[in-house]
Write an enzyme that holds these catalytic residues in place. Structure first.
Site, PDB file in Angstrom:
ATOM      1  N   ALA A  61      21.271   6.056  21.793  1.00  0.00           N
ATOM      2  CA  ALA A  61      20.512   5.229  20.852  1.00  0.00           C
ATOM      3  C   ALA A  61      21.469   4.560  19.871  1.00  0.00           C
ATOM      4  O   ALA A  61      22.560   5.063  19.617  1.00  0.00           O
ATOM      5  CB  ALA A  61      19.516   6.101  20.101  1.00  0.00           C
ATOM      6  N   GLY A 102      20.564   8.933  24.703  1.00  0.00           N
ATOM      7  CA  GLY A 102      19.683   7.989  25.384  1.00  0.00           C
ATOM      8  C   GLY A 102      20.319   7.400  26.635  1.00  0.00           C
ATOM      9  O   GLY A 102      19.610   7.030  27.586  1.00  0.00           O
ATOM     10  N   GLU A 125      21.716  15.233  20.607  1.00  0.00           N
ATOM     11  CA  GLU A 125      20.711  15.041  19.539  1.00  0.00           C
ATOM     12  C   GLU A 125      20.608  16.237  18.598  1.00  0.00           C
ATOM     13  O   GLU A 125      20.352  16.084  17.401  1.00  0.00           O
ATOM     14  CB  GLU A 125      19.340  14.734  20.151  1.00  0.00           C
ATOM     15  CG  GLU A 125      19.203  13.354  20.769  1.00  0.00           C
ATOM     16  CD  GLU A 125      19.841  13.200  22.137  1.00  0.00           C
ATOM     17  OE1 GLU A 125      20.460  14.163  22.645  1.00  0.00           O
ATOM     18  OE2 GLU A 125      19.721  12.103  22.702  1.00  0.00           O
TER      19      GLU A 125
END
Ligand SMILES: NC(=O)c1ccc[n+]([C@@H]2O[C@H](COP(=O)([O-])OP(=O)(O)OC[C@H]3O[C@@H](n4cnc5c(N)ncnc54)[C@H](O)[C@@H]3O)[C@@H](O)[C@H]2O)c1
Length: 702
Positions: A61, A102, A125
């Protein structure tokens, strides 16, 4: 364009192109979605390859979008992942270099994956207090197997593609590239172009490696392990529950549970703190008035003056980074001792298996020493770490000014002395600054870069880049007594002293702060640093500011010769050769007499009050530093405390913590403390910035 589209024979190649790591920001997601639509519409295209340009497949991301509406704008990551998975033609991920977050979730939605060896693969994450929210917790266990997937998701650590390819039964990588990744992927695409049905990770079963192990028992065991290791962080356990869901639930149900977990974690103060720290670290390296294209001076050789505690540790940082160091001492004996300490420290690392023998030899070969200034004249950077006395510093800097080549950067490791005054001992104040390392200097992450009134922008740009090279977190401070970190800790220690006056024991104060999350409470910290050092500083400060109130208990302690661990007696007793702090009857008696002399009858003080008084003392001084421009931004103050003073990471640093508590509440508490006759009303006068933010309903951090 953030993603390019090219047709090669029967294959459409979509190349992510969003430097530096092909982050999946909105524009990139839109470009990929458009490219997929184009490939689906083109009858000549039989298969698709998704790859990344430059130094990554995709780092995940786009961090700049974090928490903004852009992150959710369509196609969001989850929608893009579905788009890829539902593509009617086979999609092949051609993965190289970096495939994280991502990026990995996107690859997992592809029908086939080919990886280049050496690719770093991760779902990181958890390091931001989150869980992978675009199907990672559901697809990775299905593709790789439950145990290795759980390890990756709970730790966030990268694993190399060739290691993952060896996992028995894995379907994460269908092929490893043998030669050129794209050429191999094109050939593979042609091979699978006609295959139907298209394999989808969602259709696989998430299995444990041993079919005889009961998944419930396995997850209970893992829960106990992860719970014990992540006490103050909720994300690792939520990650674990999401992976358990991949085994227990249908795919779509698991995805829903993953979403819920992600949304819940996003709201936790721990995740907010971790994200704050993540951005704070990046922000700290930037200076408002030193643009990123400021030219830098080359630093190929470093000289260190003084081979004591700090000089040795400082030298090791540069040796570790492959930069030659020459150490200068005033006496042969001190030099020999210093060099032996460095050698011993490396030997201990070799013994523990943390350093290879050849690396150790390489580092020692980069180290030289001298007693003569002429020998260091050609160094690009010199760091002075001699005794903390202005007259000694003066002599050193005058010598440096006389011998160093033009353009050499002259730094002092002073903890308390005025960098502007030190700069004036030379004819080149523009080349002088403070580089304040923390002890042990080869271990502690923090480096305070002290900017003098005359320090040149290119000197600052050079040391900020150099700090990264030696893996320090550099935070810029203006010139003041104690700079950012020690000026704040001074107030914290003053409050700790007042608490003793009123009835606390040192161990009660330490326990309260350690339960709050500090690595070490104030009194154990003082015993480690040496009570005599703060004694000397107090004497100097009291002379400079005669009205300044301190608890005299620390002076009484030093009068008893209790200087801390080094004398086996300080606020605590220490058995010979041991570091465990034992409560001391002598100190208890000394404190009782001290209180009697003050006419104070001790009262019982709650842990909550102890923590608030010490932490809000940091906050108020931090606000003053911001107001005076000594610290550039509140997040810099937090970085200093997270990396140099053992402030609990999950609370994000003192300023972030104050925001979480609410500045109004902080101010109310300070007003209450100011009314306590045994505290110091002046101490609790709110910093004007704090008062203003409360009036405006503002925060320290954005
Ligand atoms: N010890 C800490 O925790 C710490 C932390 C941050 C900064 N500092 C600062 O670092 C500096 C050094 O502290 P330290 O703890 O390493 O002290 P130290 O006493 O361990 O070492 C100082 C060394 O400097 C040498 N020296 C003295 N005068 C010299 C001269 N004129 N030329 C060359 N060498 C000379 C001494 O022989 C000694 O080996 C001080 O300014 C101190 O305030 C210390």
């Amino acid at each position: 364009m953030t993603a390019s589209y090219q047709v090669r024979g029967p294959v459409a190649v979509i190349t992510l192109n969003n430097p530096p790591v092909n982050g999946l920001g909105l524009a990139t997601r839109q470009a990929v979605a458009a490219a997929i639509a184009q490939a689906e519409a083109d009858v000549a295209v039989q298969a698709l390859v998704i790859t990344g340009a430059g130094a990554a497949f995709s780092g995940g991301a786009d961090i700049k979008e974090f928490g903004s509406p852009k992150a959710l704008a369509e196609p969001n990551l989850l929608s893009l992942v579905l788009l890829v998975e539902n593509c009617a033609k086979p999609v092949i991920a051609a993965i190289h270099s970096v495939c994280m977050g991502g990026g990995l979730e996107l690859a997992l939605a592809c029908h086939y994956r080919m990886a280049a060896p050496g690719t770093k693969v991760a779902l990181p994450e958890v390091k931001l207090g989150l869980l992978p929210g675009a199907g990672g917790t559901q697809r990775l266990p299905r593709a790789l197997g439950v145990e290795p997937a759980l390890n990756m998701i709970v730790s966030g650590e990268p694993v190399l593609s060739e290691v993952l390819a060896q996992v028995p039964g894995q379907q994460l990588f269908h092929r490893m590239a043998q030669g050129d990744l794209l050429e191999d992927a094109l050939a593979f695409a042609a091979e699978v172009a006609a295959q139907r049905p298209l394999p989808r990770v969602r259709d696989l079963k998430a299995r444990l490696s041993d079919p005889n192990v009961d998944p419930q028992a396995y997850f209970q065991f893992a829960r106990n392990m992860v719970g014990a290791q992540s006490r103050n962080f909720p994300a690792p356990l939520r990650c674990l529950e999401a992976v358990a869901g991949a085994v227990r639930m249908k795919f779509d149900e698991g995805i829903r549970a993953e979403r819920e977990g992600f949304a819940a974690l996003m709201m936790t103060p721990e995740s907010k703190a971790l994200r704050h720290a993540f951005f704070a670290e990046r922000a700290a390296s930037k200076l408002a008035d030193v643009p990123s294209d400021t030219p830098q001076r080359p630093v190929e050789r470093v000289a260190v003056i003084g081979a004591g505690t700090m000089g040795g540790g400082i030298s090791m940082n540069f040796l570790n980074a492959g930069i030659p160091v020459i150490i200068l001492e005033s006496q042969q004996e001190a030099l020999d001792r210093g060099l032996a300490t460095i050698r011993k420290s490396y030997e201990a690392q070799v013994k523990k298996g943390k350093l290879k023998e050849d690396k150790f030899q390489q580092r020692m070969a980069l180290l030289s020493s001298t007693l003569t200034y002429a020998d260091i004249a050609q160094a690009d950077l010199v760091i002075e770490a001699v005794f903390e006395e202005m007259s000694v510093k003066k002599a050193v800097f005058q010598q440096l000014d006389a011998v160093m080549k033009p353009g050499a950067i002259l730094a002092s490791n002073t903890s308390t002395l005025d960098i502007n005054a030190i700069a004036q001992f030379t004819q080149r104040p523009q080349d002088v600054l403070g580089l304040h390392f923390f002890s042990p200097a080869h271990v502690m992450k923090l480096l305070e870069v002290v900017r003098g009134a005359a320090t040149a922008p290119d000197v600052l740009a050079t040391v900020m880049a150099l700090a990264k090279k030696i893996r320090k977190t550099a935070v810029v401070s203006g010139v003041c007594d104690g700079f950012i970190g020690n000026r704040m800790i001074e107030q914290y220690f003053r409050q700790a002293g007042f608490l003793l006056d009123e009835g606390c024991s040192p161990s009660q104060v330490d326990r309260a702060l350690e339960n709050f999350g500090f690595a070490m409470g104030p009194f154990r910290m003082s015993d480690l640093a040496g009570n005599d050092i703060s004694w000397a500083i107090r004497k100097r400060r009291s002379q400079a500011q005669p009205g300044l109130r301190y608890s005299a208990s620390a002076d009484r302690l030093c009068e008893l010769g209790r200087f801390g661990q080094k004398t086996q007696a300080g606020w605590y007793d220490y058995a010979e050769g041991k570091r465990e702090a034992q409560p001391s009857d002598v100190v208890a008696e000394m404190l009782a007499q001290h209180r009697a002399a003050l006419g104070i009858s001790p009262r019982s003080i709650s842990d909550e009050e102890i923590v608030q008084r010490l932490v809000f003392a940091l906050v108020n001084e931090g606000a003053r530093l911001l107001e005076e421009g000594i610290a550039q931004r509140a997040s810099d103050v937090d970085m200093v405390y997270l990396t140099g003073y053992g402030f609990p990471l999950w609370r994000g640093g003192p300023m972030c913590y104050a925001d979480t508590v609410g500045l109004f509440n902080v101010l109310q508490a300070m007003k209450r403390f100011a009314k306590n006759p045994h505290d110091d009303a002046q101490f609790w006068a709110p910093a004007p910035l704090l008062a203003r933010l409360v009036a405006e309903g503002g925060h320290f951090c954005a």
